[in-house]
Design a protein around this motif. Structure first.
Motif, mmCIF file in Angstrom:
data_model
loop_
_atom_site.group_PDB
_atom_site.id
_atom_site.type_symbol
_atom_site.label_atom_id
_atom_site.label_comp_id
_atom_site.label_asym_id
_atom_site.label_seq_id
_atom_site.Cartn_x
_atom_site.Cartn_y
_atom_site.Cartn_z
ATOM 1 N N UNK A 351 18.850 44.846 -12.720
ATOM 2 C CA UNK A 351 19.778 45.209 -13.520
ATOM 3 C C UNK A 351 19.476 44.925 -15.315
ATOM 4 N N UNK A 352 19.240 44.270 -15.603
ATOM 5 C CA UNK A 352 19.036 43.942 -16.532
ATOM 6 C C UNK A 352 18.595 44.710 -17.589
ATOM 7 N N UNK A 353 17.962 46.722 -16.935
ATOM 8 C CA UNK A 353 17.881 47.763 -17.941
ATOM 9 C C UNK A 353 18.917 47.871 -18.460
ATOM 10 N N UNK A 354 20.644 47.188 -17.121
ATOM 11 C CA UNK A 354 21.405 48.475 -17.431
ATOM 12 C C UNK A 354 22.004 47.722 -18.198
ATOM 13 N N UNK A 355 21.600 46.795 -19.282
ATOM 14 C CA UNK A 355 22.364 45.337 -19.756
ATOM 15 C C UNK A 355 23.271 44.761 -18.913
ATOM 16 N N UNK A 356 23.010 44.543 -17.387
ATOM 17 C CA UNK A 356 23.777 43.349 -17.110
ATOM 18 C C UNK A 356 22.741 42.326 -16.811
ATOM 19 N N UNK A 357 23.979 41.149 -15.907
ATOM 20 C CA UNK A 357 23.158 39.962 -15.678
ATOM 21 C C UNK A 357 23.207 40.220 -14.160
ATOM 22 N N UNK A 358 21.931 39.240 -13.657
ATOM 23 C CA UNK A 358 22.227 38.988 -11.796
ATOM 24 C C UNK A 358 23.551 39.029 -11.313
ATOM 25 N N UNK A 359 24.154 37.799 -11.684
ATOM 26 C CA UNK A 359 25.473 38.476 -11.395
ATOM 27 C C UNK A 359 26.748 38.770 -11.228
ATOM 28 N N UNK A 360 26.339 39.425 -13.404
ATOM 29 C CA UNK A 360 27.439 41.024 -12.955
ATOM 30 C C UNK A 360 26.758 41.592 -11.659
ATOM 31 N N UNK A 361 26.054 42.392 -11.891
ATOM 32 C CA UNK A 361 25.381 43.009 -10.836
ATOM 33 C C UNK A 361 25.836 42.869 -9.304
ATOM 34 N N UNK A 362 25.681 41.638 -9.230
ATOM 35 C CA UNK A 362 26.371 41.231 -7.540
ATOM 36 C C UNK A 362 27.914 40.926 -7.683
ATOM 37 N N UNK A 363 28.055 41.159 -8.762
ATOM 38 C CA UNK A 363 29.684 41.109 -8.467
ATOM 39 C C UNK A 363 30.025 42.686 -8.784
ATOM 40 N N UNK A 364 29.032 43.599 -9.246
ATOM 41 C CA UNK A 364 29.737 45.192 -8.907
ATOM 42 C C UNK A 364 29.556 45.293 -7.385
ATOM 43 N N UNK A 365 28.629 45.127 -6.693
ATOM 44 C CA UNK A 365 28.099 45.892 -5.841
ATOM 45 C C UNK A 365 28.594 44.711 -4.662
ATOM 46 N N UNK A 366 29.689 42.966 -4.970
ATOM 47 C CA UNK A 366 29.910 43.065 -3.873
ATOM 48 C C UNK A 366 31.809 43.706 -3.750
ATOM 49 N N UNK A 367 31.996 43.912 -5.078
ATOM 50 C CA UNK A 367 32.966 44.740 -4.976
ATOM 51 C C UNK A 367 33.229 46.044 -4.434
ATOM 52 N N UNK A 368 32.263 46.488 -4.632
ATOM 53 C CA UNK A 368 31.761 48.134 -3.572
ATOM 54 C C UNK A 368 31.997 47.986 -1.930
ATOM 55 N N UNK A 369 31.212 46.667 -1.198
ATOM 56 C CA UNK A 369 30.843 46.544 -1.061
ATOM 57 C C UNK A 369 32.759 46.476 0.267
ATOM 58 N N UNK A 370 32.879 45.338 -0.563
ATOM 59 C CA UNK A 370 34.619 45.154 0.010
ATOM 60 C C UNK A 370 35.565 46.241 0.238
ATOM 61 N N UNK A 371 35.615 46.803 -0.916
ATOM 62 C CA UNK A 371 36.470 48.206 -0.653
ATOM 63 C C UNK A 371 35.849 49.625 0.496
ATOM 64 N N UNK A 372 34.481 49.404 1.063
ATOM 65 C CA UNK A 372 33.935 50.735 1.457
ATOM 66 C C UNK A 372 34.761 50.243 3.254
ATOM 67 N N UNK A 373 33.961 48.917 3.265
ATOM 68 C CA UNK A 373 35.040 47.411 4.292
ATOM 69 C C UNK A 373 36.738 47.909 4.337
ATOM 70 N N UNK A 374 37.066 47.710 3.761
ATOM 71 C CA UNK A 374 39.233 47.401 4.083
ATOM 72 C C UNK A 374 39.161 48.923 3.641
ATOM 73 N N UNK A 375 38.862 49.937 2.602
ATOM 74 C CA UNK A 375 39.320 51.039 3.046
ATOM 75 C C UNK A 375 38.497 52.318 3.686
ATOM 76 N N UNK A 376 38.060 51.717 4.445
ATOM 77 C CA UNK A 376 37.138 52.953 5.170
ATOM 78 C C UNK A 376 38.323 53.917 6.242
ATOM 79 N N UNK A 377 38.972 52.618 6.907
ATOM 80 C CA UNK A 377 39.950 53.313 7.821
ATOM 81 C C UNK A 377 40.999 54.349 7.868
ATOM 82 N N UNK A 378 40.877 54.022 6.488
ATOM 83 C CA UNK A 378 42.710 54.416 5.512
ATOM 84 C C UNK A 378 41.841 55.521 5.064
ATOM 85 N N UNK A 379 40.506 55.751 4.593
ATOM 86 C CA UNK A 379 40.082 56.920 3.483
ATOM 87 C C UNK A 379 39.403 58.304 4.529
ATOM 88 N N UNK A 380 38.951 57.548 6.151
ATOM 89 C CA UNK A 380 38.985 58.313 7.763
ATOM 90 C C UNK A 380 40.154 58.985 8.060
#
Length: 407
Positions: A351-380
């Motif tokens: 993450x440091x390559x992209x000027x992010x802390x590990x915590x900031x990077x994990x926050x991005x990934x966590x949010x994406x996983x949540x959206x994929x799970x929560x919005x999967x049925x709707x988008x399909x």
């Protein structure tokens, strides 16, 4: 017979009409470019791209490859060349670089076009063609079936765009879109899978090109809004990440050296708002991993060019790839050590390559996983994916267990 010269026309920022910028000359092993005197004397002239084509007199030889990368970006790729060759049989085997540039339609990527004249601009393949005709052209070309005279006028609409899949340019009033068609070789619903990935990316907060779905002649068609066009008649100057990285893939090999880590270096030094851009870049890498898009090569990333600085374009071609089993790798390494395995935990570790802390990077990934799970049925549902297709995509392309190992 192959042409030995062509004239490059460009839409300058904010302009509704193109102006001639200079001349391309085939020198055998390379194609050189020279700015025209009239262009150099313009007060609003900008370099077509730096460091490749600085504003100066005289012929400029490509930094790498046989032609400047920013010019190659405006040329046809695999599908476009196939369309041109379909028209030019039997002489297609002898076509050179300039022949392909001149034979492709004017609705090409970015703000460049190519003409045989330095004084008169005549667009090719600019008339509006119904989507049904475009789909039939793509279908016939894929199957090697001759075109009827009535369909030949639609042929240019697929010849100017890059990529390997059948596509064409569709105009709907003032809005231009790229129409991407189902291929006869598809073993799963590729078009619908790309729609689902792009829509989930939008809902996850990524800056992506707008998409829609249509059904034409019994085939799915993905419609992608063009971001390289203005609201009026103008065009936006765009270069690929391959060009930014000073790589050239005429032989299909140089792209393997392109990395996100190197792209991040250029973002830090040459892009507007680098920290925001780096965060977006990291988010795109993580999302590609989570939805199984391993075709994230350097031509599938691009930036706007204003003559001085670069700015990341909306994401495009976020297309989950066919997958057997779990282990996979991204087309571009995200780590400065060459790490490219399709696992978000490893991505976060860099993450440091992209000027992010590990915590900031994990926050991005966590949010994406949540959206994929929560919005999967709707988008399909929006994509009208069958239950069988949803089962096939979930856990294979979307949130494959390999992507989440050690996370």
């Amino acid at each position: 017979m192959n042409p030995t010269e062509a004239f490059l026309w460009v839409w300058l920022p904010g302009a509704a009409e193109p102006v001639v910028a200079g001349r391309l000359t085939d020198r055998g092993s390379v194609v050189t470019f020279a700015y025209g005197r009239s262009y150099l004397e313009r007060p609003d002239a900008i370099a077509l791209y730096l460091p490749e084509l600085p504003l100066r007199r005289g012929e400029i030889t490509p930094i790498s490859g046989d032609i400047a990368g920013c010019i190659a970006d405006a040329g046809p790729d695999a599908w476009g060349r196939r369309v041109i060759e379909y028209q030019r049989i039997p002489e297609s085997a002898d076509l050179g670089t300039l022949a392909y540039l001149l034979a492709s339609g004017s609705s090409r990527f970015g703000a460049l076009d190519f003409q045989q004249s330095a004084t008169e601009y005549i667009p090719q393949g600019h008339e509006q063609v119904p989507l049904g005709e475009l789909a039939e052209v793509a279908d016939r070309i894929e199957n090697g079936v001759p075109l009827t005279p009535g369909l030949e006028r639609a042929l240019f609409h697929g010849s100017s765009m890059g990529g390997a899949r059948p596509k064409a340019v569709l105009a709907d009033g003032t809005q231009q879109m790229i129409a991407k068609f189902t291929s006869v070789t598809d073993s799963y619903p590729v078009v619908k899978a790309e729609f689902v990935a792009m829509e989930l990316a939008r809902r996850a907060g990524l800056n992506v090109a707008g998409v829609g779905l249509e059904s034409v002649l019994g085939r799915d068609v993905l419609l992608v809004n063009r971001f390289d066009r203005t609201d009026g008649e103008g065009r936006k100057m765009v270069v690929s990440a391959l060009t930014i990285l000073e790589l050239h893939d005429a032989d299909g090999m140089a792209g393997r050296y392109a990395t996100y880590a190197d792209l991040a270096f250029h973002v830090r030094s040459r892009f507007t708002d680098p920290d925001t851009t780096l965060r977006e870049l990291f988010a795109r890498i993580a999302f590609n991993i989570l939805v199984g898009n391993t075709d994230d090569h350097a031509r599938n990333h691009a930036a706007f060019w204003d003559g001085t600085q670069l700015a990341l374009t909306p994401a495009y071609d976020v297309c989950p790839q066919n997958r057997v089993g779990e282990e996979a790798a991204q087309a571009m390494a995200y780590g400065d050590d060459g790490d490219r395995l399709s696992q978000v935990a490893r991505c976060v570790a860099h993450s440091s390559i992209y000027h992010l802390t590990v915590a900031q990077a994990r926050e991005i990934v966590d949010q994406q996983i949540a959206v994929i799970i929560d919005e999967w049925s709707s988008v399909c549902d929006q994509a009208e994916l069958s239950a069988a297709d949803r089962d096939r995509l979930w856990g294979r392309q979307f949130l494959n267990p390999f992507a989440l190992y050690d996370y």
